[in-house]
Design a protein around this motif. Structure first.
Motif, PDB file in Angstrom:
ATOM      1  N   VAL A 229       0.831  -1.209   0.005  1.00  0.00           N
ATOM      2  CA  VAL A 229      -0.074  -0.087  -0.102  1.00  0.00           C
ATOM      3  C   VAL A 229       0.939   1.250   0.186  1.00  0.00           C
ATOM      4  CG1 VAL A 229      -1.486   1.548   1.626  1.00  0.00           C
ATOM      5  CG2 VAL A 229      -2.003  -0.910   0.944  1.00  0.00           C
ATOM      6  N   TYR A 230       0.470   2.302  -0.679  1.00  0.00           N
ATOM      7  CA  TYR A 230       1.122   3.514  -0.703  1.00  0.00           C
ATOM      8  C   TYR A 230       0.251   4.453  -0.265  1.00  0.00           C
ATOM      9  CZ  TYR A 230       4.586   1.397  -4.234  1.00  0.00           C
ATOM     10  OH  TYR A 230       5.370   0.528  -4.729  1.00  0.00           O
ATOM     11  N   GLU A 231       0.350   5.057   1.047  1.00  0.00           N
ATOM     12  CA  GLU A 231      -0.177   6.063   1.585  1.00  0.00           C
ATOM     13  C   GLU A 231      -0.245   7.459   1.101  1.00  0.00           C
ATOM     14  OE1 GLU A 231      -0.253   9.504   3.233  1.00  0.00           O
ATOM     15  OE2 GLU A 231       1.674   8.556   4.286  1.00  0.00           O
ATOM     16  N   SER A 232      -1.252   7.807   0.373  1.00  0.00           N
ATOM     17  CA  SER A 232      -1.170   9.185  -0.533  1.00  0.00           C
ATOM     18  C   SER A 232      -1.973  10.015   0.075  1.00  0.00           C
ATOM     19  CB  SER A 232      -1.310   8.642  -1.744  1.00  0.00           C
ATOM     20  OG  SER A 232      -0.677   7.812  -2.099  1.00  0.00           O
ATOM     21  N   PHE A 233      -2.336  10.467   1.323  1.00  0.00           N
ATOM     22  CA  PHE A 233      -3.038  11.596   1.733  1.00  0.00           C
ATOM     23  C   PHE A 233      -2.608  12.884   1.549  1.00  0.00           C
ATOM     24  CE2 PHE A 233      -4.382   8.205   4.830  1.00  0.00           C
ATOM     25  CZ  PHE A 233      -5.611   7.737   4.453  1.00  0.00           C
ATOM     26  N   ASP A 234      -3.430  13.823   1.592  1.00  0.00           N
ATOM     27  CA  ASP A 234      -2.997  15.392   1.315  1.00  0.00           C
ATOM     28  C   ASP A 234      -1.818  15.571   2.230  1.00  0.00           C
ATOM     29  OD1 ASP A 234      -5.198  15.244  -0.128  1.00  0.00           O
ATOM     30  OD2 ASP A 234      -6.448  16.673   1.015  1.00  0.00           O
ATOM     31  N   MET A 235      -1.004  16.554   1.571  1.00  0.00           N
ATOM     32  CA  MET A 235       0.215  16.848   2.132  1.00  0.00           C
ATOM     33  C   MET A 235      -0.055  17.984   3.369  1.00  0.00           C
ATOM     34  SD  MET A 235       2.752  15.476   0.712  1.00  0.00           S
ATOM     35  CE  MET A 235       4.148  16.818   0.945  1.00  0.00           C
ATOM     36  N   ASP A 236      -1.056  18.236   3.863  1.00  0.00           N
ATOM     37  CA  ASP A 236      -1.255  18.960   5.064  1.00  0.00           C
ATOM     38  C   ASP A 236      -1.010  17.930   6.025  1.00  0.00           C
ATOM     39  OD1 ASP A 236      -3.489  17.678   4.944  1.00  0.00           O
ATOM     40  OD2 ASP A 236      -4.831  19.288   4.601  1.00  0.00           O
ATOM     41  N   LYS A 237      -0.927  16.489   5.782  1.00  0.00           N
ATOM     42  CA  LYS A 237      -0.612  15.655   7.005  1.00  0.00           C
ATOM     43  C   LYS A 237       0.690  15.771   7.580  1.00  0.00           C
ATOM     44  CE  LYS A 237       1.710  12.838   3.435  1.00  0.00           C
ATOM     45  NZ  LYS A 237       1.339  11.612   2.529  1.00  0.00           N
ATOM     46  N   ARG A 238       1.514  16.822   7.128  1.00  0.00           N
ATOM     47  CA  ARG A 238       2.926  17.224   7.804  1.00  0.00           C
ATOM     48  C   ARG A 238       2.499  18.327   8.896  1.00  0.00           C
ATOM     49  NH1 ARG A 238       7.305  18.687   2.821  1.00  0.00           N
ATOM     50  NH2 ARG A 238       7.356  16.240   2.129  1.00  0.00           N
ATOM     51  N   SER A 239       1.376  18.927   8.697  1.00  0.00           N
ATOM     52  CA  SER A 239       1.087  19.994   9.822  1.00  0.00           C
ATOM     53  C   SER A 239       0.048  19.590  10.669  1.00  0.00           C
ATOM     54  CB  SER A 239       0.890  21.213   9.031  1.00  0.00           C
ATOM     55  OG  SER A 239      -0.002  21.160   8.282  1.00  0.00           O
ATOM     56  N   LYS A 240      -0.879  18.635  10.444  1.00  0.00           N
ATOM     57  CA  LYS A 240      -2.296  18.541  11.244  1.00  0.00           C
ATOM     58  C   LYS A 240      -1.894  17.290  12.215  1.00  0.00           C
ATOM     59  CE  LYS A 240      -5.544  20.277   8.104  1.00  0.00           C
ATOM     60  NZ  LYS A 240      -7.071  20.023   7.276  1.00  0.00           N
ATOM     61  N   PRO A 241      -1.661  17.625  13.403  1.00  0.00           N
ATOM     62  CA  PRO A 241      -1.502  16.502  14.550  1.00  0.00           C
ATOM     63  C   PRO A 241      -2.662  15.276  14.526  1.00  0.00           C
ATOM     64  CG  PRO A 241      -1.455  18.618  15.409  1.00  0.00           C
ATOM     65  CD  PRO A 241      -1.873  18.690  14.185  1.00  0.00           C
ATOM     66  N   GLU A 242      -3.744  15.752  14.075  1.00  0.00           N
ATOM     67  CA  GLU A 242      -4.824  14.621  14.180  1.00  0.00           C
ATOM     68  C   GLU A 242      -4.717  13.681  12.816  1.00  0.00           C
ATOM     69  OE1 GLU A 242      -6.702  18.176  12.005  1.00  0.00           O
ATOM     70  OE2 GLU A 242      -5.418  17.841  13.601  1.00  0.00           O
ATOM     71  N   VAL A 243      -3.917  14.216  11.842  1.00  0.00           N
ATOM     72  CA  VAL A 243      -3.712  13.472  10.655  1.00  0.00           C
ATOM     73  C   VAL A 243      -2.711  12.596  10.802  1.00  0.00           C
ATOM     74  CG1 VAL A 243      -3.161  13.406   8.064  1.00  0.00           C
ATOM     75  CG2 VAL A 243      -4.855  14.866   9.157  1.00  0.00           C
ATOM     76  N   LYS A 244      -1.475  13.140  11.475  1.00  0.00           N
ATOM     77  CA  LYS A 244      -0.391  12.386  11.764  1.00  0.00           C
ATOM     78  C   LYS A 244      -0.688  11.133  12.715  1.00  0.00           C
ATOM     79  CE  LYS A 244       2.870  16.105  11.620  1.00  0.00           C
ATOM     80  NZ  LYS A 244       3.990  17.003  12.416  1.00  0.00           N
ATOM     81  N   ARG A 245      -1.944  11.249  13.756  1.00  0.00           N
ATOM     82  CA  ARG A 245      -2.354   9.994  14.672  1.00  0.00           C
ATOM     83  C   ARG A 245      -3.031   9.100  13.684  1.00  0.00           C
ATOM     84  NH1 ARG A 245      -3.153  14.576  18.276  1.00  0.00           N
ATOM     85  NH2 ARG A 245      -5.205  14.979  17.488  1.00  0.00           N
TER      86      ARG A 245
END
Length: 292
Positions: A229-245
């Motif tokens: 699987v290639y994880e391809s979520f939006d690039m704001d994953k770098r700045s959003k803690p909830e997305v990082k979790r």
């Protein structure tokens, strides 16, 4: 907000000021009588027939063209506009209710007179079919035509949870592209995955409805026989803690399944992978040919 299809902010403001300036009342809220969701075959048949009754307005059509889809792709994905005209909605629901039993179909409910109605939003939007690997429509999402200053989420399910004899949508997973492939990209949003799959020549994409909505993901991955699987979520994953979790949770899930995974990134100038692929496609199309 649910009764009138407006944002929580707008509902709060009108209640605080004791205003009676809402649009037509569209829902009769009666908790405790939610219907069980019907099987896939029944949902597909209702949604397929409904979409065939609807059209796609010019603004929505041009918006989809600008995102990189052709008219053939738009037709194949069955994107249609949410009908805002009350009479047109009435015609569609009456035809559907004669063809199908609408009990247990998310998006439909009965008003206080016992007449079937369909959910709609005052701003309108585009219906997006959320399909399984066989192309059957599991449910519909709506990309809302929200004003720029709106605080509402742009995407929502075609759902009738809490409506009289209504049914909630589930967190269905969308599959598009080459279903024989053993590698797949995971992203958020059915429309986004449709667009990127087209722009990447049919690559397999699995779209979750939200970064935290992965409960049904393991079953889909096993059913497809995916090994990487290639994880391809939006690039704001770098700045959003909830997305990082959420990404940590996703990777733990994949590890537990012994599925190889790899994180993907691209120029953060382009938030979504669809934006990046579109820019890349347009650049390649417009680039001057290299001299021999």
């Amino acid at each position: 907000a649910k009764l009138y299809g407006v944002s929580n902010k707008e509902a709060y403001h009108n209640l605080k000021e004791n205003l009676d300036s809402f649009d037509e009342k569209i829902i009769y809220l009666e908790r405790g009588n939610e219907q069980e969701v019907r099987p896939l075959k029944d949902r597909h048949n209702v949604y397929y027939d409904m979409l065939n009754m609807l059209s796609l307005n010019r603004i929505h059509f041009e918006n989809l063209l600008a995102r990189g889809l052709s008219s053939a792709h738009i037709h194949r994905f069955m994107y249609k506009s949410l009908p805002l005209d009350k009479v047109r909605r009435r015609e569609v629901v009456e035809k559907l209710s004669k063809m199908h039993d609408l009990n247990g179909i998310p998006g439909f409910f009965k008003d206080k007179l016992g007449v079937w109605q369909m959910y709609y939003h005052k701003y309108g939007g585009i219906f997006i079919p959320v399909c399984d690997k066989e192309g059957y429509i599991q449910g519909l999402q709506i990309r809302l035509d929200l004003p720029e200053n709106s605080e509402e989420k742009k995407f929502r399910w075609f759902s009738s949870r809490f409506f009289n004899e209504g049914t909630a949508a589930r967190s269905w997973i969308h599959v598009v592209g080459d279903t024989n492939a053993k590698e797949a990209c995971i992203t958020e949003g059915a429309m986004k995955s449709d667009i990127v799959s087209v722009l990447s020549n049919g690559r397999l994409f699995i779209a979750v409805p939200g970064v935290n909505s992965i409960a049904n993901l393991p079953g889909v991955i096993r059913d497809l026989g995916i090994t990487k699987v290639y994880e391809s979520f939006d690039m704001d994953k770098r700045s959003k803690p909830e997305v990082k979790r959420a990404l940590i949770s996703l990777r733990k899930t994949l590890d537990a399944m012994n599925v190889e995974w790899e994180g993907c990134s691209w120029n953060p100038k382009y938030k979504g992978l669809d934006d990046y692929y579109l820019a890349k496609t347009l650049w390649m199309k417009n680039a001057a040919p290299v001299a021999a």
